[in-house]
Write a protein that holds these residues in place. Structure first.
Motif, PDB file in Angstrom:
ATOM      1  N   GLY A   7       0.827  -1.198   0.000  1.00 37.43           N
ATOM      2  CA  GLY A   7       0.000   0.000   0.000  1.00 37.43           C
ATOM      3  C   GLY A   7       0.860   1.248   0.000  1.00 37.43           C
ATOM      4  N   HIS A   8       0.709   2.066  -1.035  1.00 36.61           N
ATOM      5  CA  HIS A   8       1.529   3.262  -1.212  1.00 36.61           C
ATOM      6  C   HIS A   8       1.052   4.382  -0.294  1.00 36.61           C
ATOM      7  CE1 HIS A   8       3.226   6.450  -4.211  1.00 36.61           C
ATOM      8  NE2 HIS A   8       4.133   6.120  -3.300  1.00 36.61           N
ATOM      9  N   ARG A   9       1.858   4.728   0.694  1.00 32.93           N
ATOM     10  CA  ARG A   9       1.490   5.713   1.712  1.00 32.93           C
ATOM     11  C   ARG A   9       0.162   5.320   2.374  1.00 32.93           C
ATOM     12  NH1 ARG A   9       2.636  10.857  -2.292  1.00 32.93           N
ATOM     13  NH2 ARG A   9       4.390   9.839  -3.350  1.00 32.93           N
ATOM     14  N   GLU A  35       3.993   1.143   2.470  1.00 37.50           N
ATOM     15  CA  GLU A  35       5.108   2.031   2.156  1.00 37.50           C
ATOM     16  C   GLU A  35       4.765   3.420   2.654  1.00 37.50           C
ATOM     17  OE1 GLU A  35       7.369   5.082  -0.010  1.00 37.50           O
ATOM     18  OE2 GLU A  35       5.191   4.791   0.027  1.00 37.50           O
ATOM     19  N   LEU A  36       5.713   4.053   3.364  1.00 38.00           N
ATOM     20  CA  LEU A  36       5.489   5.408   3.864  1.00 38.00           C
ATOM     21  C   LEU A  36       6.815   6.150   3.969  1.00 38.00           C
ATOM     22  CD1 LEU A  36       6.367   4.739   6.996  1.00 38.00           C
ATOM     23  CD2 LEU A  36       3.999   4.005   7.162  1.00 38.00           C
ATOM     24  N   ASP A  37       6.737   7.439   4.316  1.00 41.81           N
ATOM     25  CA  ASP A  37       7.887   8.331   4.183  1.00 41.81           C
ATOM     26  C   ASP A  37       8.223   8.997   5.513  1.00 41.81           C
ATOM     27  OD1 ASP A  37       7.720   8.374   1.048  1.00 41.81           O
ATOM     28  OD2 ASP A  37       5.714   8.912   1.745  1.00 41.81           O
ATOM     29  N   SER A 226       0.993   0.016  -4.869  1.00 40.57           N
ATOM     30  CA  SER A 226      -0.217   0.578  -5.465  1.00 40.57           C
ATOM     31  C   SER A 226      -0.852   1.612  -4.555  1.00 40.57           C
ATOM     32  CB  SER A 226      -1.226  -0.544  -5.736  1.00 40.57           C
ATOM     33  OG  SER A 226      -2.453  -0.028  -6.203  1.00 40.57           O
ATOM     34  N   ASP A 227      -1.383   2.689  -5.176  1.00 42.98           N
ATOM     35  CA  ASP A 227      -2.180   3.674  -4.437  1.00 42.98           C
ATOM     36  C   ASP A 227      -3.494   3.065  -3.973  1.00 42.98           C
ATOM     37  OD1 ASP A 227      -0.178   5.418  -5.183  1.00 42.98           O
ATOM     38  OD2 ASP A 227      -1.418   6.594  -6.560  1.00 42.98           O
ATOM     39  N   ASP A 228      -3.967   2.058  -4.700  1.00 43.01           N
ATOM     40  CA  ASP A 228      -5.248   1.403  -4.411  1.00 43.01           C
ATOM     41  C   ASP A 228      -4.982  -0.093  -4.246  1.00 43.01           C
ATOM     42  OD1 ASP A 228      -7.824   0.441  -4.255  1.00 43.01           O
ATOM     43  OD2 ASP A 228      -8.579   1.634  -5.939  1.00 43.01           O
ATOM     44  N   PRO A 229      -4.476  -0.489  -3.092  1.00 38.50           N
ATOM     45  CA  PRO A 229      -4.071  -1.889  -2.931  1.00 38.50           C
ATOM     46  C   PRO A 229      -5.210  -2.891  -3.063  1.00 38.50           C
ATOM     47  CG  PRO A 229      -3.965  -0.700  -0.829  1.00 38.50           C
ATOM     48  CD  PRO A 229      -4.172   0.321  -1.898  1.00 38.50           C
ATOM     49  N   ALA A 230      -6.429  -2.518  -2.688  1.00 38.34           N
ATOM     50  CA  ALA A 230      -7.548  -3.447  -2.856  1.00 38.34           C
ATOM     51  C   ALA A 230      -7.759  -3.761  -4.332  1.00 38.34           C
ATOM     52  CB  ALA A 230      -8.818  -2.864  -2.240  1.00 38.34           C
TER      53      ALA A 230
END
Length: 247
Positions: A7-9, A35-37, A226-230
């Motif tokens: 999952g992107h952010r 994933e995060l920053d 992905s921005d939309d992991p689902a």
């Protein structure tokens, strides 16, 4: 081989990026990793933000035009209202609120010593973390200070890695990376196989379409972001079903 869905952010297609809501949604849909920053405040506190400023994720005008986030104290960063409805999330808050494996991207190399101190005091958090960065020297420093935590070097395209002295192999040696994250551009099966032969995991990005998932599976990649992991998980099931039907 299993393709990990990251999952992107968090799940930023449906909740404000790098927010507790986004991380919770990512876990709810069953991501393999988030994933995060991470960045460092003026007073040495670790917090989560992708950009160097608050401007893009501001929820009201008071959060805009404050300048670099690194020049603000944590109190200042938490006092502003972002699009999540609150100030920035601290690193400790994120770990307390999640259970998923974390890809922690180092946005500023100056963050590395503070991260080493944090993980020395929080070994359980270190145990479910891989450190990632576009900055080779930051990862090299992380390897020296936190040798037991995995590392992932990120590149936009394979050509970026090849420009490093010694090519992508030299980049891996310099960063002591255990994972290689690369954009799809010019990434080949031969390179993925060579990385796997070295015991290095390969993640590809971004995942925006079912064709991206199909390409990731064809390459034998270990994960995709992905921005939309689902949606990405649904695409993965579709692709795996196609492969089963064709076999």
């Amino acid at each position: 081989m299993t393709l990990l869905i990251v999952g992107h952010r968090g799940a930023m297609a449906h909740a404000p990026e790098n927010s507790l809501q986004s991380y919770a949604l990512a876990e709810e849909v069953g991501v393999d990793e988030i994933e995060l920053d991470v960045r460092l405040s003026k007073d040495g506190e670790l917090f989560l933000l992708h950009d160097a400023t608050l401007d893009r994720t501001a929820g009201d005008d008071a959060a805009r035009g404050l300048g670099p986030a690194a020049e603000l104290t944590l109190t200042q960063l938490q006092a502003v209202v972002l699009n999540s409805g609150r100030g920035v999330v601290t690193l400790a808050e994120m770990y307390a609120a999640t259970t998923t494996f974390i890809q922690l991207e180092i946005k500023d190399p100056a963050t590395v010593p503070a991260l080493a101190r944090y993980f020395a005091a929080h070994p359980a958090d270190a145990g479910r973390t891989i450190l990632t960065s576009f900055h080779p020297d930051a990862l090299r420093h992380a390897a020296e200070l936190m040798p037991t935590i995995g590392r992932c070097i990120i590149v936009q395209a394979l050509a970026d890695a090849e420009r490093f002295e010694g090519g992508w192999r030299g980049l891996l040696d310099h960063t002591r990376a255990t994972r290689f994250a690369c954009g799809f551009q010019d990434l080949t099966q031969d390179v993925v196989d060579a990385l796997h032969d070295l015991g290095v995991e390969v993640h590809v990005w971004p995942c925006r379409t079912v064709d991206d998932v199909r390409r990731a599976v064809e390459l034998g990649a270990d994960g995709t972001t992905s921005d939309d992991p689902a949606q990405a998980m649904s695409w993965l099931q579709q692709v795996l079903g196609e492969r089963t039907a064709a076999s």
